[in-house]
Design a protein around this motif. Structure first.
Motif, PDB file in Angstrom:
ATOM      1  N   MET A 178      35.213  29.936  47.800  1.00  0.00           N
ATOM      2  CA  MET A 178      33.776  29.684  47.679  1.00  0.00           C
ATOM      3  C   MET A 178      33.557  28.656  46.582  1.00  0.00           C
ATOM      4  O   MET A 178      34.435  28.388  45.782  1.00  0.00           O
ATOM      5  CB  MET A 178      33.073  30.981  47.284  1.00  0.00           C
ATOM      6  CG  MET A 178      33.240  32.113  48.258  1.00  0.00           C
ATOM      7  SD  MET A 178      32.017  33.361  47.837  1.00  0.00           S
ATOM      8  CE  MET A 178      33.023  34.754  47.514  1.00  0.00           C
ATOM      9  N   VAL A 218      34.207  35.711  37.505  1.00  0.00           N
ATOM     10  CA  VAL A 218      35.429  36.462  37.807  1.00  0.00           C
ATOM     11  C   VAL A 218      36.654  35.593  37.563  1.00  0.00           C
ATOM     12  O   VAL A 218      37.617  35.999  36.896  1.00  0.00           O
ATOM     13  CB  VAL A 218      35.420  36.964  39.267  1.00  0.00           C
ATOM     14  CG1 VAL A 218      36.734  37.656  39.595  1.00  0.00           C
ATOM     15  CG2 VAL A 218      34.251  37.906  39.489  1.00  0.00           C
ATOM     16  N   LEU A 277      37.569  34.512  46.538  1.00  0.00           N
ATOM     17  CA  LEU A 277      36.573  33.870  45.674  1.00  0.00           C
ATOM     18  C   LEU A 277      36.854  32.380  45.533  1.00  0.00           C
ATOM     19  O   LEU A 277      35.935  31.565  45.432  1.00  0.00           O
ATOM     20  CB  LEU A 277      36.570  34.511  44.288  1.00  0.00           C
ATOM     21  CG  LEU A 277      36.059  35.948  44.201  1.00  0.00           C
ATOM     22  CD1 LEU A 277      36.017  36.411  42.767  1.00  0.00           C
ATOM     23  CD2 LEU A 277      34.670  36.063  44.821  1.00  0.00           C
ATOM     24  N   LEU A 278      38.151  32.035  45.549  1.00  0.00           N
ATOM     25  CA  LEU A 278      38.497  30.633  45.369  1.00  0.00           C
ATOM     26  C   LEU A 278      38.132  29.788  46.574  1.00  0.00           C
ATOM     27  O   LEU A 278      38.148  28.566  46.504  1.00  0.00           O
ATOM     28  CB  LEU A 278      39.986  30.503  45.064  1.00  0.00           C
ATOM     29  CG  LEU A 278      40.261  30.591  43.573  1.00  0.00           C
ATOM     30  CD1 LEU A 278      41.693  30.903  43.290  1.00  0.00           C
ATOM     31  CD2 LEU A 278      39.836  29.297  42.900  1.00  0.00           C
ATOM     32  N   ARG A 303      46.266  41.327  49.405  1.00  0.00           N
ATOM     33  CA  ARG A 303      45.534  40.094  49.178  1.00  0.00           C
ATOM     34  C   ARG A 303      46.098  38.946  50.020  1.00  0.00           C
ATOM     35  O   ARG A 303      45.362  38.111  50.537  1.00  0.00           O
ATOM     36  CB  ARG A 303      45.604  39.730  47.691  1.00  0.00           C
ATOM     37  CG  ARG A 303      44.817  38.482  47.315  1.00  0.00           C
ATOM     38  CD  ARG A 303      44.967  38.182  45.840  1.00  0.00           C
ATOM     39  NE  ARG A 303      46.324  37.777  45.513  1.00  0.00           N
ATOM     40  CZ  ARG A 303      46.891  37.949  44.321  1.00  0.00           C
ATOM     41  NH1 ARG A 303      46.223  38.542  43.354  1.00  0.00           N
ATOM     42  NH2 ARG A 303      48.116  37.542  44.102  1.00  0.00           N
ATOM     43  N   GLU A 304      47.435  38.905  50.143  1.00  0.00           N
ATOM     44  CA  GLU A 304      48.071  37.730  50.737  1.00  0.00           C
ATOM     45  C   GLU A 304      48.365  37.884  52.233  1.00  0.00           C
ATOM     46  O   GLU A 304      48.640  36.908  52.907  1.00  0.00           O
ATOM     47  CB  GLU A 304      49.368  37.401  49.993  1.00  0.00           C
ATOM     48  CG  GLU A 304      49.203  37.204  48.487  1.00  0.00           C
ATOM     49  CD  GLU A 304      48.448  35.925  48.131  1.00  0.00           C
ATOM     50  OE1 GLU A 304      48.402  35.016  48.972  1.00  0.00           O
ATOM     51  OE2 GLU A 304      47.892  35.857  47.013  1.00  0.00           O
ATOM     52  N   GLY A 349      51.703  36.795  40.203  1.00  0.00           N
ATOM     53  CA  GLY A 349      51.024  37.537  41.260  1.00  0.00           C
ATOM     54  C   GLY A 349      49.776  38.256  40.798  1.00  0.00           C
ATOM     55  O   GLY A 349      48.782  38.311  41.513  1.00  0.00           O
ATOM     56  N   LEU A 350      49.822  38.811  39.606  1.00  0.00           N
ATOM     57  CA  LEU A 350      48.702  39.619  39.133  1.00  0.00           C
ATOM     58  C   LEU A 350      48.388  39.281  37.682  1.00  0.00           C
ATOM     59  O   LEU A 350      49.260  38.876  36.926  1.00  0.00           O
ATOM     60  CB  LEU A 350      49.054  41.118  39.199  1.00  0.00           C
ATOM     61  CG  LEU A 350      49.265  41.735  40.572  1.00  0.00           C
ATOM     62  CD1 LEU A 350      49.797  43.152  40.411  1.00  0.00           C
ATOM     63  CD2 LEU A 350      47.968  41.750  41.358  1.00  0.00           C
ATOM     64  N   SER A 351      47.129  39.474  37.317  1.00  0.00           N
ATOM     65  CA  SER A 351      46.759  39.455  35.912  1.00  0.00           C
ATOM     66  C   SER A 351      46.695  40.907  35.481  1.00  0.00           C
ATOM     67  O   SER A 351      45.767  41.631  35.833  1.00  0.00           O
ATOM     68  CB  SER A 351      45.401  38.775  35.738  1.00  0.00           C
ATOM     69  OG  SER A 351      44.924  39.008  34.435  1.00  0.00           O
ATOM     70  N   TRP A 391      40.057  44.973  41.276  1.00  0.00           N
ATOM     71  CA  TRP A 391      39.177  44.248  42.213  1.00  0.00           C
ATOM     72  C   TRP A 391      39.128  42.763  41.893  1.00  0.00           C
ATOM     73  O   TRP A 391      39.050  41.938  42.802  1.00  0.00           O
ATOM     74  CB  TRP A 391      37.783  44.884  42.289  1.00  0.00           C
ATOM     75  CG  TRP A 391      36.889  44.657  41.107  1.00  0.00           C
ATOM     76  CD1 TRP A 391      36.743  45.469  40.034  1.00  0.00           C
ATOM     77  CD2 TRP A 391      35.986  43.553  40.886  1.00  0.00           C
ATOM     78  NE1 TRP A 391      35.839  44.942  39.149  1.00  0.00           N
ATOM     79  CE2 TRP A 391      35.350  43.781  39.641  1.00  0.00           C
ATOM     80  CE3 TRP A 391      35.661  42.410  41.601  1.00  0.00           C
ATOM     81  CZ2 TRP A 391      34.407  42.899  39.108  1.00  0.00           C
ATOM     82  CZ3 TRP A 391      34.725  41.531  41.076  1.00  0.00           C
ATOM     83  CH2 TRP A 391      34.097  41.776  39.849  1.00  0.00           C
ATOM     84  N   GLU A 392      39.224  42.420  40.614  1.00  0.00           N
ATOM     85  CA  GLU A 392      39.254  40.989  40.285  1.00  0.00           C
ATOM     86  C   GLU A 392      40.532  40.350  40.817  1.00  0.00           C
ATOM     87  O   GLU A 392      40.516  39.265  41.393  1.00  0.00           O
ATOM     88  CB  GLU A 392      39.155  40.794  38.772  1.00  0.00           C
ATOM     89  CG  GLU A 392      37.769  41.076  38.233  1.00  0.00           C
ATOM     90  CD  GLU A 392      37.739  41.085  36.712  1.00  0.00           C
ATOM     91  OE1 GLU A 392      36.959  40.332  36.130  1.00  0.00           O
ATOM     92  OE2 GLU A 392      38.505  41.867  36.109  1.00  0.00           O
ATOM     93  N   ASN A 393      41.653  41.038  40.609  1.00  0.00           N
ATOM     94  CA  ASN A 393      42.922  40.530  41.122  1.00  0.00           C
ATOM     95  C   ASN A 393      42.888  40.387  42.641  1.00  0.00           C
ATOM     96  O   ASN A 393      43.344  39.386  43.193  1.00  0.00           O
ATOM     97  CB  ASN A 393      44.058  41.489  40.746  1.00  0.00           C
ATOM     98  CG  ASN A 393      44.647  41.180  39.387  1.00  0.00           C
ATOM     99  OD1 ASN A 393      45.278  40.149  39.207  1.00  0.00           O
ATOM    100  ND2 ASN A 393      44.409  42.062  38.440  1.00  0.00           N
ATOM    101  N   ASN A 453      45.251  35.488  32.463  1.00  0.00           N
ATOM    102  CA  ASN A 453      46.516  35.031  33.030  1.00  0.00           C
ATOM    103  C   ASN A 453      46.315  33.755  33.850  1.00  0.00           C
ATOM    104  O   ASN A 453      46.128  33.811  35.068  1.00  0.00           O
ATOM    105  CB  ASN A 453      47.124  36.141  33.909  1.00  0.00           C
ATOM    106  CG  ASN A 453      48.472  35.745  34.465  1.00  0.00           C
ATOM    107  OD1 ASN A 453      48.903  34.595  34.313  1.00  0.00           O
ATOM    108  ND2 ASN A 453      49.139  36.681  35.108  1.00  0.00           N
ATOM    109  N   ALA A 505      40.528  37.431  43.982  1.00  0.00           N
ATOM    110  CA  ALA A 505      40.707  36.049  43.510  1.00  0.00           C
ATOM    111  C   ALA A 505      40.869  35.061  44.663  1.00  0.00           C
ATOM    112  O   ALA A 505      40.272  33.987  44.665  1.00  0.00           O
ATOM    113  CB  ALA A 505      41.908  35.976  42.577  1.00  0.00           C
ATOM    114  N   MET A 513      48.575  33.123  37.063  1.00  0.00           N
ATOM    115  CA  MET A 513      48.214  33.817  38.296  1.00  0.00           C
ATOM    116  C   MET A 513      47.101  33.056  39.032  1.00  0.00           C
ATOM    117  O   MET A 513      47.142  32.914  40.261  1.00  0.00           O
ATOM    118  CB  MET A 513      47.764  35.243  37.930  1.00  0.00           C
ATOM    119  CG  MET A 513      47.251  36.054  39.076  1.00  0.00           C
ATOM    120  SD  MET A 513      45.456  36.035  39.068  1.00  0.00           S
ATOM    121  CE  MET A 513      45.113  36.890  40.598  1.00  0.00           C
TER     122      MET A 513
END
Lengths: 348, 520
Positions: free
Chosen positions: B385, A213, B382-383, B433-434, B366-368, B374-376, A221, B379, A224
């Motif tokens: 882990m 992911v 996930l980081l 997210r934040e 802020g976003l890709s 869901w990936e955005n 990006n 993130a 980001m």
């Protein structure tokens, strides 16, 4: 329409466009386009044994192409697969030479490991240059291809030179038959197993790990992902190393399988075809399997072109190039079509 | 001289569409010559599109345009120029590496070969006559924003413009800079230039304009109305609309429209001394391409506190956020989050300590945009882990859907691209997210920029909720009204330093003075 369907349609359309363009070109040049297509279809899949030939070419291509897909997807344009393929083969050949006489159960895994390490090493330095000093990896990996080609020439004409060779083409001493993982037909359970392991492992890595992911996000990006606190250099370095290792593995398979020895400048287009495959497959592992089979078919058809259509076998390179032309132009073209069609292509 | 009050610009039934979105619908207005006309509305009301139609940058899908009584098809910058129309863009369009004289020549006609000194001799008088205090040989990038804007206006006036359009000219200015701009505009009016001002704030409209025209959702609400005959409250209602007005408290409404300055936030006196979530002690950084250096910055944020950062853009706000986020090297000083020293720690460690960031550039930092929702959304977690941890996308997608629903994001499915969302919804994805349960310190950098009324008040409420949960928030905005409305304390940044701190009730003129370095 789902996104996946759109990308499959895209790939099919651009491949067909490339083939059509070549058909027109060759027809205008005085050859017969119908005969050309007939030769391609026959040589790739229809003739007895054609499918076997197609598989022989597509399996190593698949290994290299999954690596390329992984690094491109993460935003690192490692176009040095050709060089990593050569250095992998050279490393494996040295290992085989060094362990000559040992049991195959030791030599074969050692050669595979050595080939992968060699390929990874040949991706490590461009990776470090990119990550530490910002050197463009497209340039460094491309130059790495030429260097690796010269290394291969040196090795086949020097340290591993076959003394009984004719001198026509530098090549290394043939591998002991016990260390071969396939005959010259290039199909064996071992090779199929290696391909299956690679496919499953890379699929899992991309689709079922945090790395998958995050590297996908970073590829689209990187800013980001940095604001999220990722150490992007780790993702970048891993992508380089894995793609190099896989190209090296493909080189090892070619050495220990169908080739049985190193030859100066062997399979000169392998790495570039693999890049093309990854691009057509839109960096998906499953897609890469199908696309590799198609390009393996084209490679196999190269034998039939001179016989059936009177075309030089290099016509396949022209076809590859035509497909590359369309696939690299795809984004803007598709966008324009999508606009004209009132956005029916836009995915939900 | 008799005053000529004939219309300089008329339009009827102007409609502009971008793809599926209608930016302007059936707008018809008439502007009289020699006056200052304000066009107001919230983000997304169609103000900028309207300005672009006038300047010939956008060709309307339907409708008619007339400049000084003559019909135009629209959609041609050259036609608009010939009719004497000039537009000063919201984000400055001058090439940063040009000298002022070169920038002037760029917009002018005539002349082929020039030496640099000839160019400077040609344009210095023009600049002087407009009272733009700048040397023609200076480079654009070396000029402060206010002077840059003066140069932009001077450039627009090189060709005897009769109608000058300024798109949100005050957005980048301090209150004092705004006052200077208004003086300049009044002098232009005296020179018989008609000025159309795209504005955001009622206070400014009433201070400068002769008429006001209100747009909402791409439609003309009313106007041009005589500014002497309308009051701030009535105008605020026209801008926000009757439906949205009901859900807003008076302070928020005032902050949204700039109808009056919110003098005091809702002061909460807490007896217990609260734990600090951020402590910066004498933090300095080096200047780089993204902004000036921080110079000896001290800043403490307590749990349950919102600190507003005021200042003219480019005075180190960005560096401040990047320093707290470990995205720029701290060369001196210490930084602690939640009591733990994190000076030498990476962003990942600081995030683990509870740092959250709503970055300046929603669509880049802020976003890709080309990645899925869901990936955005995942993130951040996930980081935390290991890089090779196994995940189950289906579970993540379910959690993402639940979170996005909780945050009232309008989306079709979590696999859709982030770029397909509107600005407000995209910002809500970032908030979801934040602003999670584990957040302790939230950096909110321009979180409402470009958002419409609903989304703006949503963001404000989210920030207040986070504060109520005990988060400390750093709130950076170039809009003093919203800073005053939300913040418990306000610090002012100038040239990379924190030069002043204010507590409620806020005094806009004192804050404005601090922003430009005139301390009172």
């Amino acid at each position: 329409m789902t996104e996946r369907l759109v990308s499959v349609l895209r790939a099919v359309i651009f491949v067909l466009l490339g083939l059509a363009l070549c058909g027109i070109m060759f027809q205008l040049a005085g050859y017969s386009a119908p005969l050309m297509f007939q030769a391609i279809a026959d040589g790739a899949f229809l003739r007895a044994g054609a499918l076997q030939q197609a598989l022989r070419w597509s399996l190593p291509l698949f290994i290299t192409a999954t690596g390329v897909a992984l690094s491109f997807r993460a935003g690192y344009f490692n176009i040095g697969a050709q060089g990593q393929f050569y250095i992998g083969a050279v490393s494996a050949a040295f290992m085989a030479e060094w362990l000559n006489g040992a049991p195959a159960a030791i030599v074969i895994p050692a050669c595979i490991a050595s080939g992968m390490l060699g390929g990874a090493a040949w991706a490590l330095w461009p990776g470090l240059l990119r990550l530490k000093s910002g050197a463009d990896e497209v340039i460094t990996t491309l130059m790495g291809n030429f260097l690796a080609g010269l290394v291969l020439l040196y090795v086949t004409a020097g340290p591993l030179k076959d003394p009984s060779g004719s001198g026509q083409q530098a090549s290394s001493r043939p591998l002991d038959a016990a260390y071969r993982i396939s005959d010259s037909m290039g199909l064996s359970p071992t090779i199929v197993a290696i391909v299956a392991v690679v496919g499953v492992a890379i699929w899992l890595l991309i689709n079922r790990t945090t790395f998958g992911v995050l590297s996908g996000l970073a590829g689209r990006n990187p800013t980001m992902v940095e604001w999220q606190g990722a150490r992007t250099w780790r993702i970048g370095l891993a992508s380089f190393l894995i793609s190099g290792a896989l190209a090296g593995l493909a080189g090892t398979v070619e050495l220990m399988g169908p080739n049985g020895r190193l030859t100066g400048g062997f399979l000169p287009g392998h790495g570039f075809t693999a890049i093309l495959i990854a691009l057509v497959a839109n960096f998906s592992v499953v897609g890469t399997a199908f696309v590799a089979l198609f390009f393996g078919g084209l490679a196999s058809a190269a034998l039939y072109l001179p016989i059936m259509a009177g075309l030089p076998s290099a016509a396949i390179d022209v076809i590859n190039a035509a497909i590359a032309l369309f696939i690299t132009a795809k984004s803007s073209l598709i966008d324009r079509i999508a606009k004209l069609k009132g956005r029916t292509w836009k995915t939900s | 001289m008799m005053e000529d009050r004939s219309p300089i610009f008329e339009c009827r039934d102007v409609t502009v569409r971008y793809g599926d979105i209608t930016a302007l619908a059936d707008v018809g207005v008439t502007f009289e010559r020699g006056m200052i006309h304000a066009v107001v509305g919230q983000n997304g009301a169609g103000k900028t599109t309207f300005a672009r139609v006038l300047a010939g940058l956008v060709r309307p899908a339907a409708g008619s345009l007339k400049f000084s009584g003559r019909s135009h098809a629209g959609g041609s910058v050259n036609d608009a120029r010939r009719a004497g129309v000039e537009l000063v863009h919201q984000s400055f369009a001058l090439p940063p590496s040009f000298t002022v004289a070169e920038a002037m020549q760029f917009g002018a006609e005539g002349g082929s070969l020039f030496t640099r000194s000839a160019l400077e001799r040609r344009w210095q008088p023009h600049l002087d006559s407009l009272d733009v205090k700048v040397k023609a040989r200076q480079r654009i990038r070396d000029l402060p924003v206010e002077i840059q804007q003066g140069v932009e206006i001077a450039r627009a006036l090189v060709s005897e413009a009769k109608l000058l359009i300024l798109d949100e000219p005050t957005a980048v200015l301090s209150p004092e800079g705004t006052e200077k701009l208004f003086e300049r505009i009044r002098r232009l009016k005296a020179r018989d230039v008609t000025v159309i001002l795209i504005l955001h704030k009622i206070r400014e409209v009433l201070a400068i304009a002769d008429t006001v025209t209100v747009l909402r959702g791409g439609r003309l609400v009313d106007g041009p109305l005589d500014c002497t005959e309308i009051d701030a409250d009535r105008l605020a209602e026209l801008i926000i609309g009757p439906a949205a007005t009901r859900g807003l408290n008076a302070d928020d409404k005032a902050a949204l429209t700039g109808s009056a300055t919110v003098a005091h936030a809702h002061i909460e006196t807490s007896s217990a001394r609260k734990n600090s979530v951020l402590e910066m002690r004498a933090v300095s950084t080096r200047a780089d391409t993204e902004g000036p250096a921080l110079d000896n910055v001290d800043l403490t944020i307590s749990a349950g506190e919102i600190i507003g950062v005021a200042g003219v853009e480019g005075n180190g706000q960005r560096t401040l956020v990047r320093a707290i986020s470990a995205l720029v090297d701290v060369v001196d000083g210490t930084l602690a989050i939640g009591g733990d020293d994190v000076t030498g720690k990476q962003l990942a460690a600081r995030r683990a300590a509870g740092l959250r960031i709503i970055p300046f550039e929603r669509n880049v930092e802020g976003l890709s945009l080309s990645s899925s929702l869901w990936e955005n959304w995942s993130a951040r977690s996930l980081l935390q882990m290991p890089l090779l941890a196994a995940i189950n996308p289906v579970t993540i997608q379910k959690r993402c859907a639940a979170a996005l629903n909780r945050w009232d994001v309008h989306y079709a499915n979590v696999a859709q691209r982030a770029g397909s969302l509107s600005g407000g919804n995209a910002q809500k994805v970032i908030l979801s997210r934040e602003m999670d349960e584990d957040a302790r310190l939230i950096l909110a950098a321009q979180p409402t920029r470009g958002l419409d009324i609903g989304a703006t008040s949503f963001v404000w409420d989210a920030m207040r909720d986070a504060k109520a949960r005990g988060c400390g928030l750093l709130f950076i905005s170039s809009d003093l009204d919203e800073i005053f409305d939300i913040s418990d304390r306000v610090v002012v940044m100038l040239s990379g330093r924190i030069v002043a701190e204010f507590r409620p009730p806020y005094d806009i003129s004192a804050v404005g003075a601090a922003m430009t370095g005139v301390l009172k």
